[in-house]
Scaffold this motif. Structure first.
Motif, mmCIF file in Angstrom:
data_model
loop_
_atom_site.group_PDB
_atom_site.id
_atom_site.type_symbol
_atom_site.label_atom_id
_atom_site.label_comp_id
_atom_site.label_asym_id
_atom_site.label_seq_id
_atom_site.Cartn_x
_atom_site.Cartn_y
_atom_site.Cartn_z
ATOM 1 N N ASP A 116 0.837 -1.212 0.000
ATOM 2 C CA ASP A 116 0.000 0.000 0.000
ATOM 3 C C ASP A 116 0.866 1.254 0.000
ATOM 4 O OD1 ASP A 116 -2.340 -1.503 0.071
ATOM 5 O OD2 ASP A 116 -2.581 -1.318 2.255
ATOM 6 N N SER A 120 1.063 3.930 -3.095
ATOM 7 C CA SER A 120 0.661 5.329 -2.906
ATOM 8 C C SER A 120 1.810 6.277 -3.237
ATOM 9 C CB SER A 120 0.143 5.560 -1.491
ATOM 10 O OG SER A 120 1.189 5.456 -0.547
ATOM 11 N N ASN A 123 2.085 6.342 -7.001
ATOM 12 C CA ASN A 123 0.994 7.112 -7.600
ATOM 13 C C ASN A 123 1.310 8.599 -7.531
ATOM 14 O OD1 ASN A 123 -0.576 4.931 -8.351
ATOM 15 N ND2 ASN A 123 -1.763 4.923 -6.462
#
Length: 181
Positions: A116, A120, A123
């Motif tokens: 995760d 993130s 991104n």
């Protein structure tokens, strides 16, 4: 992909997709097209872009981790013609990093938490790249459309947002300026 085969059970068995997520991260940082081995530069870029190094885990430690795990896996009878870290070795390194980062969780939750975190962070890098590429394209069209007739020049001073994009790209390790003679 598990989601496509069993869409009804996606939420219930989503935790089983962790290896798929780790392999997607691995493939993102492969350098040379056609090889399935991650070199030291790709591994360092993975660590840097995911912001996994800090005062407790330096880039020198990253290099040592890469060397140790790669040697161990290459010594297990893997294909000796290719150098670098294979997917299995990357998964081991990923789990090691997850254990260091999220000590209080069970291993599968550590791996999910690190995936995760990496996704993130990446991104964010992708969004900056997209904004920068849009800003550069918009700036070029604005510059050429504002030129007086007959005065089309290929040279322009970079806008402040372009400098920020170049600075952000160089810090992420993805920007390599071309050398001109």
């Amino acid at each position: 992909c598990l989601k496509q085969v069993f869409p009804k059970y996606t939420k219930q068995f989503n935790y089983l997709r962790i290896v798929e997520r780790i392999s997607a991260l691995f493939m993102r940082f492969l350098g040379v097209k056609g090889t399935m081995r991650l070199g030291p530069t790709g591994f360092r870029t993975f660590i840097r872009n995911c912001k996994l190094s800090n005062s407790n885990f330096s880039m020198a430690s990253v290099d040592i981790l890469y060397i140790d795990i790669t040697r161990r896996w290459n010594g297990l009878g893997a294909d000796q013609r290719e150098s670098g870290m294979g997917l299995q070795a990357f998964v081991e390194a990923f789990l090691y990093l997850a254990q260091r980062r999220f000590k209080s969780l069970p291993l599968h939750q550590q791996a999910e938490a690190l995936a995760d975190l990496c996704e993130s962070q990446l991104n964010g890098v992708d969004e900056k790249r997209l904004l920068c590429s849009r800003g550069v394209a918009e700036r070029r069209t604005t510059f050429t459309s504002c030129q007086p007739e007959g005065m089309q020049s290929g040279l322009s001073a970079p806008a402040p947002n372009q400098l920020q994009c170049l600075d952000a790209a160089s810090k992420s390790g993805d920007y390599r300026p071309h050398q001109s003679l």
